[in-house]
Design an enzyme around this catalytic site. Structure first.
Site, PDB file in Angstrom:
ATOM      1  N   THR A   1       0.816  -1.227   0.000  1.00  0.00           N
ATOM      2  CA  THR A   1       0.000   0.000   0.000  1.00  0.00           C
ATOM      3  C   THR A   1       0.846   1.272   0.000  1.00  0.00           C
ATOM      4  O   THR A   1       0.403   2.308  -0.492  1.00  0.00           O
ATOM      5  CB  THR A   1      -0.973   0.009   1.196  1.00  0.00           C
ATOM      6  OG1 THR A   1      -0.230   0.099   2.429  1.00  0.00           O
ATOM      7  CG2 THR A   1      -1.829  -1.251   1.224  1.00  0.00           C
TER       8      THR A   1
ATOM      9  N   PRO B   1      -0.979   6.783   1.051  1.00  0.00           N
ATOM     10  CA  PRO B   1      -1.129   5.398   0.607  1.00  0.00           C
ATOM     11  C   PRO B   1      -2.593   4.990   0.676  1.00  0.00           C
ATOM     12  O   PRO B   1      -3.236   5.137   1.708  1.00  0.00           O
ATOM     13  CB  PRO B   1      -0.294   4.601   1.602  1.00  0.00           C
ATOM     14  CG  PRO B   1      -0.246   5.440   2.821  1.00  0.00           C
ATOM     15  CD  PRO B   1      -0.387   6.870   2.389  1.00  0.00           C
ATOM     16  N   LEU B   2      -3.113   4.465  -0.429  1.00  0.00           N
ATOM     17  CA  LEU B   2      -4.527   4.081  -0.460  1.00  0.00           C
ATOM     18  C   LEU B   2      -4.621   2.605  -0.069  1.00  0.00           C
ATOM     19  O   LEU B   2      -4.715   1.714  -0.917  1.00  0.00           O
ATOM     20  CB  LEU B   2      -5.100   4.330  -1.858  1.00  0.00           C
ATOM     21  CG  LEU B   2      -6.560   4.753  -1.959  1.00  0.00           C
ATOM     22  CD1 LEU B   2      -6.961   5.751  -0.893  1.00  0.00           C
ATOM     23  CD2 LEU B   2      -6.868   5.310  -3.338  1.00  0.00           C
ATOM     24  N   HIS B   3      -4.572   2.364   1.239  1.00  0.00           N
ATOM     25  CA  HIS B   3      -4.423   1.003   1.770  1.00  0.00           C
ATOM     26  C   HIS B   3      -5.549   0.046   1.342  1.00  0.00           C
ATOM     27  O   HIS B   3      -5.335  -0.885   0.590  1.00  0.00           O
ATOM     28  CB  HIS B   3      -4.389   1.040   3.307  1.00  0.00           C
ATOM     29  CG  HIS B   3      -3.361   1.934   3.905  1.00  0.00           C
ATOM     30  ND1 HIS B   3      -2.003   1.677   3.881  1.00  0.00           N
ATOM     31  CD2 HIS B   3      -3.499   3.115   4.569  1.00  0.00           C
ATOM     32  CE1 HIS B   3      -1.353   2.640   4.516  1.00  0.00           C
ATOM     33  NE2 HIS B   3      -2.228   3.521   4.933  1.00  0.00           N
ATOM     34  N   ASP B   4      -6.743   0.271   1.858  1.00  0.00           N
ATOM     35  CA  ASP B   4      -7.795  -0.752   1.763  1.00  0.00           C
ATOM     36  C   ASP B   4      -8.311  -1.027   0.353  1.00  0.00           C
ATOM     37  O   ASP B   4      -8.634  -2.190   0.042  1.00  0.00           O
ATOM     38  CB  ASP B   4      -8.959  -0.361   2.686  1.00  0.00           C
ATOM     39  CG  ASP B   4      -8.542  -0.381   4.161  1.00  0.00           C
ATOM     40  OD1 ASP B   4      -9.166   0.330   4.969  1.00  0.00           O
ATOM     41  OD2 ASP B   4      -7.574  -1.097   4.500  1.00  0.00           O
TER      42      ASP B   4
END
Ligand code: RIB
Ligand code: CA
Length: 313
Positions: free
Chosen positions: A196, A241-244
């Site tokens: 991520t 950060p575009l985690h999910d």
């Protein structure tokens, strides 16, 4: 081919919201049969509120949303308002939802659904602490073998920690729950910070969301405008950060990712490294592999997919 049935377990959270939107924008591939909420980024009463706001933003007030656990197993709840704001969904102003929560507890929904649906036909997508999943597995061990697979956001190896020097937030909040899930034998894919942190919402990428000109596109851009402060300041990175949403994207386009099938254990004893995902990336132990641990992403391909799908809502 019938869409894959998924249950999203979540603690929205701006990035959770985008992951949910991406799933709801992909009905050909994904059938969101339920959303279970857990305490994490913010307390449970806010994660359940935010999940409903996001479903209504997507035009899907029909989605069944369930409240789950309001605290981790055996530890005090740690939240992340410093990242997500006091509402957990700071950035856009979304209307109070009209849709209501389901009366059934999330744990019972997970158990009942996995017992009723044919074995191997339901994927679980945890995007927050693993408390709900672990509690369901403990209460009804028979469901473990019925899960198609778990694809979760959590942990880290080369990136180490984001909430402590050693641990990623989702695992840190409930290490005991993570231990139960990682030791359960369920087919498991992990999207860690190693992935991520390579999916950064740069200005150009966020401008592309905003340029959609739709309520969803504008709301996502506003979420990122808020959400990115923490990581840009801490890491000096060019974006959040575009985690999910990487979890949803893995289900839609697994070719955008790569990793290794390795052993991953959870630190549950030392307070110094509590919640660390001890990933045997170099296979230096004889511990049996239990996880597809991802570490590479085609970031441009990811953002192209995400923007194209969000445009459909
Ligand atoms: O460490 C990142 C994870 O913690 C994401 O799921 C974010 O939403 C928070 O829950
Ligand atoms: Ca989350």
């Amino acid at each position: 081919m019938a869409p894959r049935k998924i249950i999203i377990d979540t603690d929205p959270g701006q990035d959770d919201a985008v992951a949910i939107l991406l799933a709801l924008a992909s009905p050909v591939e994904l059938d969101v049969i339920g959303i279970t909420c857990v305490a994490g980024n913010v307390p449970l009463h806010l994660t359940t509120l935010n999940a409903r706001k996001v479903c209504e933003l997507a035009g899907r007030p029909d989605i069944s949303i369930f409240a789950g656990c309001d605290r981790p197993l055996g530890r005090d709840l740690v939240t992340a308002e410093h990242v997500h704001g006091k509402t957990g969904l700071d950035g856009p102003t979304l209307p109070e939802p009209r849709m209501t929560l389901q009366a059934q507890h999330a744990i019972d929904f997970l158990i009942e659904t996995l017992r009723v649906e044919p074995p191997g036909t339901v994927t679980i997508c945890p995007l927050g602490p693993l408390t709900n999943i672990a509690m369901a597995f403990e209460k009804a061990p028979d469901i473990i073998s019925r899960v198609q697979e778990i694809v979760l956001m959590g942990g880290a190896y080369f990136e180490v920690g984001n909430i402590t020097p050693a641990a990623e937030f989702n695992i840190f909040v409930d290490p005991q729950a993570a231990h139960i899930v990682f030791r359960s034998g369920v087919p498991l894919t992990v999207v860690p910070l190693d992935v991520t942190h390579k999916a950064l919402v740069t200005k150009a990428r966020n401008d592309a969301f905003r340029a959609l000109g739709t309520p969803v596109g504008i709301a996502v851009a506003q979420m990122t405008d808020f959400f990115e402060r923490f990581d840009k300041e801490k890491y000096g990175s060019p974006g959040a950060p575009l985690h999910d949403p990487c979890v949803t994207a893995f289900l839609l386009a697994p070719h955008l990712f790569s990793g290794r099938f390795i052993n991953v254990e959870i630190e549950t004893h030392s307070e110094l490294t509590m919640g660390m995902t001890v990933a045997d990336w170099w296979r230096v132990t004889s511990r049996p592999p239990n996880t597809l641990f991802l570490n590479q992403i085609d970031a441009d391909g990811f953002f192209d997919l995400l923007t194209e799908r969000l445009a459909k809502l």
